[in-house]
Structure formats: C-alpha cells, structure tokens
Design a protein around this motif. Structure first.
Motif, PDB file in Angstrom:
ATOM      1  N   LEU A 219       7.751  10.304  -2.511  1.00 29.03           N
ATOM      2  CA  LEU A 219       6.707   9.993  -3.491  1.00 29.03           C
ATOM      3  C   LEU A 219       6.479  11.144  -4.456  1.00 29.03           C
ATOM      4  O   LEU A 219       6.317  10.931  -5.668  1.00 29.03           O
ATOM      5  CB  LEU A 219       5.402   9.649  -2.778  1.00 29.03           C
ATOM      6  CG  LEU A 219       5.271   8.252  -2.189  1.00 29.03           C
ATOM      7  CD1 LEU A 219       3.925   8.102  -1.499  1.00 29.03           C
ATOM      8  CD2 LEU A 219       5.433   7.185  -3.271  1.00 29.03           C
ATOM      9  N   LEU A 248       6.129   3.192  -1.389  1.00 27.57           N
ATOM     10  CA  LEU A 248       4.775   2.851  -0.963  1.00 27.57           C
ATOM     11  C   LEU A 248       4.760   1.603  -0.089  1.00 27.57           C
ATOM     12  O   LEU A 248       3.987   1.519   0.880  1.00 27.57           O
ATOM     13  CB  LEU A 248       3.880   2.636  -2.187  1.00 27.57           C
ATOM     14  CG  LEU A 248       3.425   3.905  -2.917  1.00 27.57           C
ATOM     15  CD1 LEU A 248       2.904   3.561  -4.303  1.00 27.57           C
ATOM     16  CD2 LEU A 248       2.362   4.645  -2.096  1.00 27.57           C
ATOM     17  N   SER A 267      -2.052   1.233   0.571  1.00 28.12           N
ATOM     18  CA  SER A 267      -0.709   1.581   0.115  1.00 28.12           C
ATOM     19  C   SER A 267      -0.052   0.406  -0.599  1.00 28.12           C
ATOM     20  O   SER A 267       0.634   0.575  -1.609  1.00 28.12           O
ATOM     21  CB  SER A 267       0.142   2.027   1.304  1.00 28.12           C
ATOM     22  OG  SER A 267       1.425   2.444   0.876  1.00 28.12           O
TER      23      SER A 267
END
Length: 394
Positions: A219, A248, A267
């Motif tokens: 990420l 995610l 998320s």
C-alpha cells in the motif's frame, strides 16, 4: 454450497490562425519539414495510440517505416499497435522483424546500451523472458544508471513469476523484481512507475500467505506511485489505483479471517474508492477489470442491488469481442443472485455465461449449486459432472 466470488487468479492538436501570410507560409514549411522525419511520425503514432486511434496509429507507423525502415523501435511500435488491435499473429511477425533488425545493429555496435534495451523489450514481447533478462543485463553492464532498463527488468521478473504456478521459484522471481524496482528507485526516487511495480510485487508476495505487513508495504508503494505518476499519465495512474484497491480488498479478506469484521468492512469501503478512481481515469482498459472487482466488493458488503447494477453496466460497455470476460462477469453476477436466494435468476445468468464460454467450469459448478438448491437433483448432478469434466476441483 457456492464458494462465493473467489476464483484463482485476472492530445488534441491545437490549430493556429496565421494573421500574416508570410508567417503562415513559414509555419507550413516547418510542419512539412517535420513530416519528412521518421521521428515526427513515430511521435504522432504514439499520440494516436494513447488516444486509442489504432488504425490511424498504424498508418503513422507505416509512414515512419517508409522513411526509416531499419529502425527496430518503429517496428516495435507497429507491433504494439497490432497487439492493441487484437491482431496478435501479425504483431508477433512484426516483433520478429524488429528483432532481426536490432540483432544486425548490435553486431555492428555491440556496446550500444540502447540497442540491448530495445532487444530486451522485443524478446519480452515475444514471451522469451530469460533472453530478455540477458539483453537487459547487457544493457546495464554498459550503462547501469538507466532507470528504464531496471524498470523493465523488474517487469520481466514479475512476468516470469506470474508464469510459475507456485513454489519457491515464483517467490524468488517476485523478490528479484523488487530488487530491480529498488535499483530504479535508487537512481530516481521519484520514479512513479517503479514504485507501482514494486507495489504489485509486494502485493503478490503478501497474497501467498496473507501477510498483513507485506500488504502494508504494498500500500505504501502504491501511495507513493499515485503521488508521483503525472496526472496526464492516466493509464499508469489508473493501474496504481487499481493495485491499491486490490491490495485493500485482500487485506479485508485477511482481516475478516482474523475476526476483525469492522476493520475488514472499512478496508472494503476504502477499496471501493480506489476502484472508482481507477475507473474514472481509464474506463476502457484498467477500468474494465476494476468495475468487475468493484461489483464483487459491493456484494461482499451485502450491497447486492448495487452489485447487480454494476455488473449490468459493465456488460453493456464491454467490447463485442470480449466474450470470455463477459462470461466471467455473468458468472459473478450469478453468484450474487445465489447469495440473494434467487436461484432461478442465477440459473438463467449462468446459462448466458455458458453460451458465451462453454468451458467456464465455475459457471457450470454454480449452476449445479443453484439447481440443487431448487431440489432439481438429477439436473444438478449432471451439471456437477460436467463441471468436473471441464476441470473443476482438479
């Protein structure tokens, strides 16, 4: 019962009005001179490619080739256009021709780092990945400071990893790709595409064992890529947003498995926002897959009607030749209808998917599940047997 939605891994040109005739004449002379160069036509072809005007791009590459038939880069660009048009057999012939040209050039000048780079790109397009890496290494021996060569090296290692089904060889290839992306970033810390490549490789490594810390590294790399990739580079920017969304989504699955339901939901909601950004930036390429993933995320959040609408919108815009992808979309839509308890509707959708792709074992298996749920046991058993014949469960 159904396994749900899881499956193995999926310029405009400004016109100017001349006020003075002499100035207009000078402008025309300048443009004419530009049009007499292969570089002009090559740049024009790339602009047309970026605008998805493939037929015009092909003609522009042909104009460049007429002016410089020995330039392997022009032939490679033509092959890329043919590939985008779906003419894969012709594109492979074009790449082979370009490879012959670059080999001749390298025989005359074996210390041409750019030449070895171009050869590596061609071998990569011909799926000769090990040879491509050898060519990139030759280029780097001559000039180890070329960030693009390091980027392509990382990309090729990633493709090698993707071609491996499992095991340490796959993990090692992704690790090698991360090293190569890291070298590109050392040369240029603001190289957005290298950060994106690193993000994808970190994501794939994390996916092997649901390693949340690796997902977090992924990420961070995607966030850095999104920060650095220019706004006008919409395709790569969309790919970075899409990678962030996929990471995610996987993180949400891992959190759910760990019983952390609220974090998993948050998320998924964040993933939806990232998918929306990818779709807005590049609706006809990256956005196609992003729309499918978005529909699946909506279903996992229990927003079934929104999910069905998303599937329907995607089916409407899919190109006519994307039959296998359309079948995949319909399969996922059928799964959502099963979740809603609409087994009759699910069977209709699975049949549509199987009309488009009779080899879709997942659609056949899920059709069996729907039939079984309706008590149509003999039909369900026939569907399960057909799914097994197609390879389901192997």
């Amino acid at each position: 019962m159904s396994s749900g939605l899881s499956r193995p891994s999926k310029l405009s040109t400004a016109a100017r009005l001349a006020i003075v005739f002499a100035a207009f004449a000078m402008l025309c002379a300048c443009v004419t001179a530009q049009e007499d160069t292969s570089g002009y036509w090559m740049n024009k072809a790339q602009e047309l490619m970026d605008n998805e005007s493939y037929e015009e791009a092909l003609r522009a590459y042909d104009s460049a080739i007429e002016l410089d038939p020995e330039d392997a880069r022009i032939w490679m660009g033509k092959g890329d256009t043919q590939s985008r048009m779906g003419d894969y057999n012709e594109s492979q012939k074009t790449y082979e021709n370009a490879l012959d040209l670059i080999n001749e050039s390298l025989e005359a000048n074996p210390l041409d780092a750019e030449g070895w780079f171009v050869k590596g790109e061609l071998l990569d397009r011909l799926y000769r990945y090990d040879e491509a890496l050898e060519s990139y290494n030759m280029s780097l021996e001559i000039d180890p400071t070329d960030k693009e060569v390091w980027l392509n090296t990382g990309n090729t290692f990633s493709k090698i990893a993707a071609s491996q089904t499992q095991g340490p060889e796959r993990i090692r290839a992704f690790e090698d790709s991360i090293i190569a992306y890291g070298e590109a970033i050392k040369i240029d810390p603001d190289y957005g595409n290298a950060w994106m490549g690193k993000g994808y490789s970190l994501y794939y490594l994390a996916a092997f064992n649901k390693n949340l810390s690796k997902y977090d590294e992924s990420l961070k790399a995607f966030d850095r890529a999104i920060e650095l990739i220019p706004d006008n580079d919409t395709r790569n920017l969309a790919l970075a947003w899409d990678g962030r969304a996929v990471a995610l989504s996987d993180i949400s699955d891992a959190l759910e498995d760990a019983g952390r339901q609220n974090e998993a939901k948050a998320s998924r909601e964040e993933a939806l926002e990232s998918y929306d950004n990818a779709i807005e930036l590049d609706p006809n390429f990256t956005g196609l897959e992003a729309q499918l993933d978005k529909a699946d995320i909506l279903a996992s959040l229990g927003r079934y009607n929104e999910s069905l609408d998303a599937f329907d919108k995607l089916i409407e815009i899919l190109p006519a030749n994307e039959t296998l992808y359309a079948a995949m979309v319909l399969e996922d839509k059928g799964n959502v209808l099963e979740m809603m308890g609409d087994y009759e509707g699910a069977i209709i959708v699975f049949d549509r998917a199987l009309e488009l792709d009779p080899s879709n074992m997942y659609a056949m298996q899920e059709k069996g599940v729907a039939l079984q749920s309706l008590g149509r046991i003999s039909e369900a058993e026939a569907a399960f047997a057909k799914a097994k014949e197609l390879g389901y469960g192997e």
